[in-house]
Scaffold this active site. Structure first.
Site, PDB file in Angstrom:
ATOM      1  CB  SER A 239      -0.737   0.044   1.234  1.00  7.55           C
ATOM      2  OG  SER A 239      -1.657   1.238   1.315  1.00  7.55           O
TER       3      SER A 239
ATOM      4  CE1 TYR B 137      -4.031  -2.115   4.823  1.00  8.96           C
ATOM      5  CE2 TYR B 137      -3.351   0.094   4.591  1.00  8.96           C
ATOM      6  CZ  TYR B 137      -3.815  -1.136   4.070  1.00  8.96           C
ATOM      7  OH  TYR B 137      -4.063  -1.172   2.701  1.00  8.96           O
TER       8      TYR B 137
HETATM    9  P1  NAP Z   1     -11.559  -5.490   0.242  1.00 10.72           P
HETATM   10  O1  NAP Z   1     -12.473  -5.026  -0.606  1.00 10.72           O
HETATM   11  O2  NAP Z   1     -11.995  -5.226   1.892  1.00 10.72           O
HETATM   12  O3  NAP Z   1     -11.373  -7.189  -0.009  1.00 10.72           O
HETATM   13  C1  NAP Z   1     -10.409  -7.896   1.025  1.00 10.72           C
HETATM   14  C2  NAP Z   1     -10.770  -9.165   0.586  1.00 10.72           C
HETATM   15  O4  NAP Z   1      -9.681  -9.832   1.072  1.00 10.72           O
HETATM   16  C3  NAP Z   1     -11.813 -10.001   0.847  1.00 10.72           C
HETATM   17  O5  NAP Z   1     -12.426 -10.799  -0.454  1.00 10.72           O
HETATM   18  C4  NAP Z   1     -11.691 -10.531   2.035  1.00 10.72           C
HETATM   19  O6  NAP Z   1     -12.666 -11.763   2.150  1.00 10.72           O
HETATM   20  C5  NAP Z   1     -10.425 -11.037   2.030  1.00 10.72           C
HETATM   21  N1  NAP Z   1      -9.818 -11.393   3.423  1.00 10.72           N
HETATM   22  C6  NAP Z   1     -10.020 -10.580   4.203  1.00 10.72           C
HETATM   23  N2  NAP Z   1      -9.191 -11.214   5.559  1.00 10.72           N
HETATM   24  C7  NAP Z   1      -8.686 -12.385   5.073  1.00 10.72           C
HETATM   25  C8  NAP Z   1      -8.370 -13.507   5.538  1.00 10.72           C
HETATM   26  N3  NAP Z   1      -7.852 -13.603   6.818  1.00 10.72           N
HETATM   27  N4  NAP Z   1      -7.880 -14.543   4.886  1.00 10.72           N
HETATM   28  C9  NAP Z   1      -8.498 -14.659   3.456  1.00 10.72           C
HETATM   29  N5  NAP Z   1      -9.153 -13.616   3.036  1.00 10.72           N
HETATM   30  C10 NAP Z   1      -9.402 -12.644   3.679  1.00 10.72           C
HETATM   31  O7  NAP Z   1      -9.873  -4.997   0.280  1.00 10.72           O
HETATM   32  P2  NAP Z   1      -9.340  -4.441  -1.066  1.00 10.72           P
HETATM   33  O8  NAP Z   1      -9.234  -3.020  -0.969  1.00 10.72           O
HETATM   34  O9  NAP Z   1      -9.544  -5.085  -2.314  1.00 10.72           O
HETATM   35  O10 NAP Z   1      -7.768  -4.773  -0.654  1.00 10.72           O
HETATM   36  C11 NAP Z   1      -7.162  -5.521  -1.241  1.00 10.72           C
HETATM   37  C12 NAP Z   1      -5.642  -5.630  -0.795  1.00 10.72           C
HETATM   38  O11 NAP Z   1      -5.055  -4.269  -1.157  1.00 10.72           O
HETATM   39  C13 NAP Z   1      -5.281  -5.522   0.569  1.00 10.72           C
HETATM   40  O12 NAP Z   1      -4.090  -5.832   0.934  1.00 10.72           O
HETATM   41  C14 NAP Z   1      -5.395  -4.085   0.898  1.00 10.72           C
HETATM   42  O13 NAP Z   1      -4.744  -3.728   2.171  1.00 10.72           O
HETATM   43  C15 NAP Z   1      -4.484  -3.473  -0.297  1.00 10.72           C
HETATM   44  N6  NAP Z   1      -4.807  -1.936  -0.488  1.00 10.72           N
HETATM   45  C16 NAP Z   1      -5.960  -1.491  -0.769  1.00 10.72           C
HETATM   46  C17 NAP Z   1      -6.326  -0.177  -1.115  1.00 10.72           C
HETATM   47  C18 NAP Z   1      -7.601   0.547  -1.133  1.00 10.72           C
HETATM   48  O14 NAP Z   1      -7.531   1.813  -1.349  1.00 10.72           O
HETATM   49  N7  NAP Z   1      -8.617  -0.241  -1.471  1.00 10.72           N
HETATM   50  C19 NAP Z   1      -5.199   0.666  -0.913  1.00 10.72           C
HETATM   51  C20 NAP Z   1      -3.809   0.164  -0.935  1.00 10.72           C
HETATM   52  C21 NAP Z   1      -3.838  -1.215  -0.620  1.00 10.72           C
HETATM   53  P3  NAP Z   1     -14.271 -11.921   2.299  1.00 10.72           P
HETATM   54  O15 NAP Z   1     -14.802 -11.363   1.003  1.00 10.72           O
HETATM   55  O16 NAP Z   1     -14.687 -13.625   2.129  1.00 10.72           O
HETATM   56  O17 NAP Z   1     -14.510 -11.201   3.386  1.00 10.72           O
END
Ligand code: NAP
Length: 252
Positions: A147, A161
């Protein structure tokens, strides 16, 4: 993409958000995709159904990546159903309610690090055990979803985080050197403000809208824009990239 006819890619947290977009794009590029999820089975099934409907191959597998036994079973299931692993996208990650470090309970810190750091390390370990040439594998790629918070710090929102993502950057740099001679490239993407559900889990569903004026490109990003960078890093087009941290953050 590798030389295999349909190489297997495992994407953690692929039911929603960036992981789901990555799974869909990977399938369109010819990967058989293991769609890992934690609790939203309907979302993961919908990703798999979409991939299959478009003629691709995918499998949804529930596993909490913070538990070693579940991770090992996840990788075993993926390989048994789809074939030898050629890639991992270490995408699953969590954050918690926005607050200052002074107000955080240790249980929260432990959970964030259990998923974002230990989970990512154990998943990377399983991928290396299966893909390393000296262990009988055929090489492959790992992309860690870090991130922009790793360099911005998350002050007032979630320094825990941000620190966990700093650990992911260091994992990327170190593991890349460790397995370069094993035919495995290890890289990371560092997304900025991306339109997904993760911001709601921090208590501010409209966070991207609030902060997008600070982004030089004046907008949040789409999960599909992050997926493009991930698939590029996995592909032969990025054949000389390892240990790279690729910002996908609109200039922020
Ligand atoms: P999201 O929409 O909240 O989706 C998270 C996904 O991770 C969901 O499919 C969830 O499963 C799964 N998950 C959570 N805990 C888990 C665990 N313990 N074991 C297996 N699966 C798990 O998140 P996102 O925004 O797409 O983020 C994805 C990645 O990008 C993360 O690492 C996040 O830190 C990073 N990121 C995101 C952003 C942003 O702005 N969105 C920015 C920088 C980095 P369920 O669907 O079953 O709950």
């Amino acid at each position: 993409m590798t030389g295999d006819s349909q190489p297997t890619l495992l994407v953690t947290g692929a039911g929603r958000g960036i992981g789901a977009a990555t799974a869909r794009l990977a399938a369109a590029r010819g990967y058989a995709v293991c769609v890992n999820y934690l609790s939203d089975e309907a979302a993961a099934r919908s990703v798999v159904d979409g991939i299959k409907g478009a003629g691709g191959n995918a499998l949804a597998v529930r596993a909490d990546i913070s538990y070693e036994t579940e991770v090992v079973k996840l990788f075993d299931t993926a390989e048994r159903a789809l074939g030898p692993l050629r890639g991992l996208v270490n995408n699953a990650g969590i954050l918690s309610q926005q607050m200052c470090l002074a107000d955080m309970e240790v249980e929260r810190l432990e959970r964030v690090f259990a998923v974002n750091v230990i989970g990512a390390l154990v998943c990377a370990r399983e991928a290396v055990r299966r893909m390393a040439i000296t262990r009988g594998g055929a090489g492959g790629g790992i992309v860690n979803v870090s991130s922009a918070a790793a360099r911005l710090g998350g002050a007032g929102e979630y320094v825990d985080y941000a620190a966990s993502k700093g650990a992911m950057d260091t994992l990327t740099i170190g593991l890349a050197k460790e397995v370069a001679a094993e035919g495995i490239r290890v890289n990371a993407v560092r997304p900025g403000l991306i339109h997904t559900d993760i911001h709601a889990s921090g208590g501010e569903a409209g966070r991207v809208q609030r902060l997008q004026g600070q982004v030089p490109m004046q907008r949040g990003g789409l999960p599909e824009e992050v997926a493009q960078a991930i698939l590029w890093l996995l592909s032969e087009d990025a054949s000389y990239c390892t240990g790279s941290l690729v910002d996908v953050a609109g200039g922020r």
